[in-house]
Scaffold this motif. Structure first.
Motif, PDB file in Angstrom:
ATOM      1  N   GLU A  32      26.689 -41.769 -11.632  1.00  0.00           N
ATOM      2  CA  GLU A  32      26.381 -40.390 -11.262  1.00  0.00           C
ATOM      3  C   GLU A  32      26.194 -39.486 -12.485  1.00  0.00           C
ATOM      4  O   GLU A  32      25.730 -38.350 -12.344  1.00  0.00           O
ATOM      5  N   ASP A  33      26.536 -39.991 -13.668  1.00  0.00           N
ATOM      6  CA  ASP A  33      26.369 -39.201 -14.888  1.00  0.00           C
ATOM      7  C   ASP A  33      25.135 -39.600 -15.696  1.00  0.00           C
ATOM      8  O   ASP A  33      24.849 -38.992 -16.736  1.00  0.00           O
ATOM      9  N   LEU A  34      24.401 -40.611 -15.251  1.00  0.00           N
ATOM     10  CA  LEU A  34      23.246 -41.073 -16.017  1.00  0.00           C
ATOM     11  C   LEU A  34      22.193 -39.979 -16.179  1.00  0.00           C
ATOM     12  O   LEU A  34      21.614 -39.819 -17.260  1.00  0.00           O
ATOM     13  N   LEU A  35      21.928 -39.234 -15.122  1.00  0.00           N
ATOM     14  CA  LEU A  35      20.913 -38.187 -15.204  1.00  0.00           C
ATOM     15  C   LEU A  35      21.333 -37.096 -16.176  1.00  0.00           C
ATOM     16  O   LEU A  35      20.515 -36.600 -16.966  1.00  0.00           O
ATOM     17  N   VAL A  36      22.601 -36.700 -16.152  1.00  0.00           N
ATOM     18  CA  VAL A  36      23.093 -35.690 -17.089  1.00  0.00           C
ATOM     19  C   VAL A  36      22.925 -36.183 -18.526  1.00  0.00           C
ATOM     20  O   VAL A  36      22.460 -35.450 -19.411  1.00  0.00           O
ATOM     21  N   ALA A  37      23.303 -37.442 -18.772  1.00  0.00           N
ATOM     22  CA  ALA A  37      23.187 -37.998 -20.115  1.00  0.00           C
ATOM     23  C   ALA A  37      21.734 -38.046 -20.572  1.00  0.00           C
ATOM     24  O   ALA A  37      21.400 -37.638 -21.701  1.00  0.00           O
ATOM     25  N   ASN A  41      10.988 -36.863 -17.196  1.00  0.00           N
ATOM     26  CA  ASN A  41      11.408 -37.983 -18.031  1.00  0.00           C
ATOM     27  C   ASN A  41      12.854 -38.427 -17.815  1.00  0.00           C
ATOM     28  O   ASN A  41      13.115 -39.631 -17.689  1.00  0.00           O
ATOM     29  N   PRO A  42      13.849 -37.506 -17.797  1.00  0.00           N
ATOM     30  CA  PRO A  42      15.216 -37.982 -17.573  1.00  0.00           C
ATOM     31  C   PRO A  42      15.424 -38.565 -16.181  1.00  0.00           C
ATOM     32  O   PRO A  42      16.236 -39.479 -16.010  1.00  0.00           O
ATOM     33  N   VAL A  43      14.683 -38.061 -15.187  1.00  0.00           N
ATOM     34  CA  VAL A  43      14.775 -38.623 -13.838  1.00  0.00           C
ATOM     35  C   VAL A  43      14.194 -40.033 -13.833  1.00  0.00           C
ATOM     36  O   VAL A  43      14.748 -40.964 -13.236  1.00  0.00           O
ATOM     37  N   LEU A  44      13.062 -40.208 -14.517  1.00  0.00           N
ATOM     38  CA  LEU A  44      12.454 -41.523 -14.649  1.00  0.00           C
ATOM     39  C   LEU A  44      13.392 -42.486 -15.377  1.00  0.00           C
ATOM     40  O   LEU A  44      13.584 -43.635 -14.942  1.00  0.00           O
ATOM     41  N   ALA A  45      13.980 -42.043 -16.494  1.00  0.00           N
ATOM     42  CA  ALA A  45      14.879 -42.904 -17.261  1.00  0.00           C
ATOM     43  C   ALA A  45      16.082 -43.326 -16.427  1.00  0.00           C
ATOM     44  O   ALA A  45      16.536 -44.475 -16.505  1.00  0.00           O
ATOM     45  N   THR A  46      16.600 -42.404 -15.621  1.00  0.00           N
ATOM     46  CA  THR A  46      17.741 -42.713 -14.767  1.00  0.00           C
ATOM     47  C   THR A  46      17.349 -43.710 -13.685  1.00  0.00           C
ATOM     48  O   THR A  46      18.061 -44.691 -13.432  1.00  0.00           O
ATOM     49  N   TYR A  47      16.210 -43.479 -13.038  1.00  0.00           N
ATOM     50  CA  TYR A  47      15.716 -44.407 -12.006  1.00  0.00           C
ATOM     51  C   TYR A  47      15.533 -45.808 -12.600  1.00  0.00           C
ATOM     52  O   TYR A  47      15.875 -46.820 -11.979  1.00  0.00           O
ATOM     53  N   ARG A  48      14.993 -45.870 -13.795  1.00  0.00           N
ATOM     54  CA  ARG A  48      14.732 -47.161 -14.439  1.00  0.00           C
ATOM     55  C   ARG A  48      16.031 -47.928 -14.682  1.00  0.00           C
ATOM     56  O   ARG A  48      16.107 -49.141 -14.440  1.00  0.00           O
ATOM     57  N   LEU A  49      17.067 -47.244 -15.151  1.00  0.00           N
ATOM     58  CA  LEU A  49      18.352 -47.899 -15.378  1.00  0.00           C
ATOM     59  C   LEU A  49      19.009 -48.304 -14.064  1.00  0.00           C
ATOM     60  O   LEU A  49      19.597 -49.384 -13.956  1.00  0.00           O
ATOM     61  N   GLU A  50      18.912 -47.434 -13.063  1.00  0.00           N
ATOM     62  CA  GLU A  50      19.544 -47.727 -11.776  1.00  0.00           C
ATOM     63  C   GLU A  50      18.900 -48.922 -11.077  1.00  0.00           C
ATOM     64  O   GLU A  50      19.553 -49.618 -10.303  1.00  0.00           O
ATOM     65  N   ASN A  51      17.647 -49.172 -11.355  1.00  0.00           N
ATOM     66  CA  ASN A  51      16.904 -50.221 -10.669  1.00  0.00           C
ATOM     67  C   ASN A  51      16.634 -51.432 -11.550  1.00  0.00           C
ATOM     68  O   ASN A  51      15.713 -52.214 -11.282  1.00  0.00           O
ATOM     69  N   THR A  52      17.450 -51.582 -12.596  1.00  0.00           N
ATOM     70  CA  THR A  52      17.357 -52.750 -13.462  1.00  0.00           C
ATOM     71  C   THR A  52      18.732 -53.379 -13.597  1.00  0.00           C
ATOM     72  O   THR A  52      19.683 -52.701 -13.981  1.00  0.00           O
TER      73      THR A  52
END
Length: 419
Positions: free
Chosen positions: A135-140, A331-342
């Protein structure tokens, strides 16, 4: 503080390390081509080769390193890549001081730094996923994004002033020092890191190298976002040199006006990144990817309408501001989605594949845009690129394709998550 949330001391050190290297890179933005021209009297062809071949060779070097990094502790890899960049960049002011600087050295340094950047980025993405809660990935990621844009806004103008006062290699020395400080920051994170476990036979296999692309291209949501990103970022980056020619040569803008046109809109990066968490909380991740994926793409064609004078400069600033606001929120939303789905076992290879593909696309589209500009003129390139980007929202994932389908802490093997 973006998101207003404390992510802990260890993330604080990681963010500080990222910030110091980002600002160092901002100071040294465009330094190698500048040194090639001012010190080595390089031709336009040589500068083009330096800008394209160095990163391309770096991507080839980084290609087999993804699987190697995947199954090792990430923090030592990050430290090693920072020390590698520090040593490579430091050779330039040293060679300049003793009168031995050469164009070949610049090419080698560009390739080494590009490879180390790809490896560091992939390792740091995997490390971030293990360091903060889901839940903190997007903030980071939003904090990293805001740091990137502030460094672009502040660094190049300061770097230009420093070069004017202290000589052509001063910003390279500062950039080298920033990597040393970044390495020390990563070392200060402390704490243990579990060594990744590998299933299957030891050693590097050809399948391991391709596994990141396989994951990107077989996951419906990631495939759509990856192809969309290649088109949008490749088109935007490919138009920058063409726009420089149009503004500086054809329209007669002064260099400081050109610099202002790209530095001032970077404030939009702070705005977008700070809004990312609240916008996602209100509209949802899927909707934000669709809306702002389209929003960042509709403005580029407006650059073809730029004209001389203050109003023309204002046009560029406003268009760039809109693009950057959209990008910095997306970009941060994309980066978070990418980590969550890998899955954890694929993060490094997936991020490496993403970076290598993006770099290759930018280089290819940049070469094509240069060729088209030489045949038809800069405005034609801006129109073509703008029209291509206008089509990009059609490739964004919709409905079920955009929903997450991989557990963020999955320990599945690469084979288990293939689709």
């Amino acid at each position: 503080m973006v998101g207003g949330r404390d992510l802990g001391r260890r993330f604080g050190w990681l963010w500080a390390a990222y910030a110091v290297s980002a600002y160092g890179s901002g100071l040294g933005f465009g330094a190698l081509p500048l040194i090639a021209v001012l010190v080595l009297d390089a031709s336009v062809l040589q500068v083009s080769v330096l800008s394209a071949v160095g990163p391309a060779v770096g991507a080839l070097i980084a290609l087999p390193l993804g699987p190697w990094v995947e199954f090792r502790r990430k923090r030592p890899v990050m430290i090693a890549m920072d020390f590698t960049r520090f040593a490579a960049m430091l050779t330039i002011p040293v060679a300049y001081a003793v009168g031995r600087l050469s164009f070949t050295q610049l090419l080698i340094v560009a390739a080494v730094v590009a490879a180390a950047k790809i490896v560091f980025g992939a390792a740091s993405g995997a490390y971030l996923k293990s360091l903060v809660r889901r839940e903190d990935l997007l903030v980071a990621n939003a904090r990293f994004e805001s740091t990137t844009w502030s460094s672009i806004a502040i660094g190049p103008p300061l770097g230009g002033a420093a070069i004017g006062l202290l000589g052509p290699v001063i910003t390279v020395a500062a950039d080298a020092l920033s990597y040393l400080l970044s390495a020390l920051g990563v070392m200060a994170i402390g704490g243990g890191e579990r060594a990744p476990e590998r299933s299957g036979k030891p050693g590097l296999r050809a399948a391991d190298v391709l596994e990141g692309w396989r994951h990107l291209l077989t996951h419906r949501g990631l495939r759509a976002l990856y192809l969309n990103q290649l088109l949008v970022s490749g088109s935007i980056m490919a138009t920058e040199p063409v726009l420089a020619v149009l503004m500086l040569r054809d329209l007669g803008f002064a260099p400081w006006q050109y610099a202002l046109a790209f530095a001032a809109p970077c404030v939009g990066g702070l705005i977008g990144s700070r809004l990312a968490r609240r916008v996602v909380a209100r509209y949802g991740q899927q909707r934000v990817l669709q809306l702002f994926g389209a929003f960042r793409a509709v403005w580029l064609i407006g650059l073809a309408l730029v004209h001389p004078g203050v109003s023309g400069l204002a046009t560029v600033i406003l268009i760039e501001l809109a693009i950057i606001v959209g990008m910095s929120l997306y970009n941060p939303v994309l980066a978070t989605y990418r980590l969550e789905n890998t899955p954890d076992a694929l993060v490094t290879r997936t991020l490496s594949a993403w970076s290598i593909g993006s770099g290759a696309t930018i280089a290819a589209l940049g070469a094509l845009s240069g060729l088209l500009a030489s045949l038809t003129g800069p405005r034609t390139v801006l129109v073509v690129a703008g029209l291509l980007v206008l089509l990009s929202p059609l490739s964004l994932p919709r409905g079920r394709d955009a929903s997450g389908s991989v557990s963020p802490r999955s320990g599945d093997s690469p084979v288990a998550v293939r689709r």
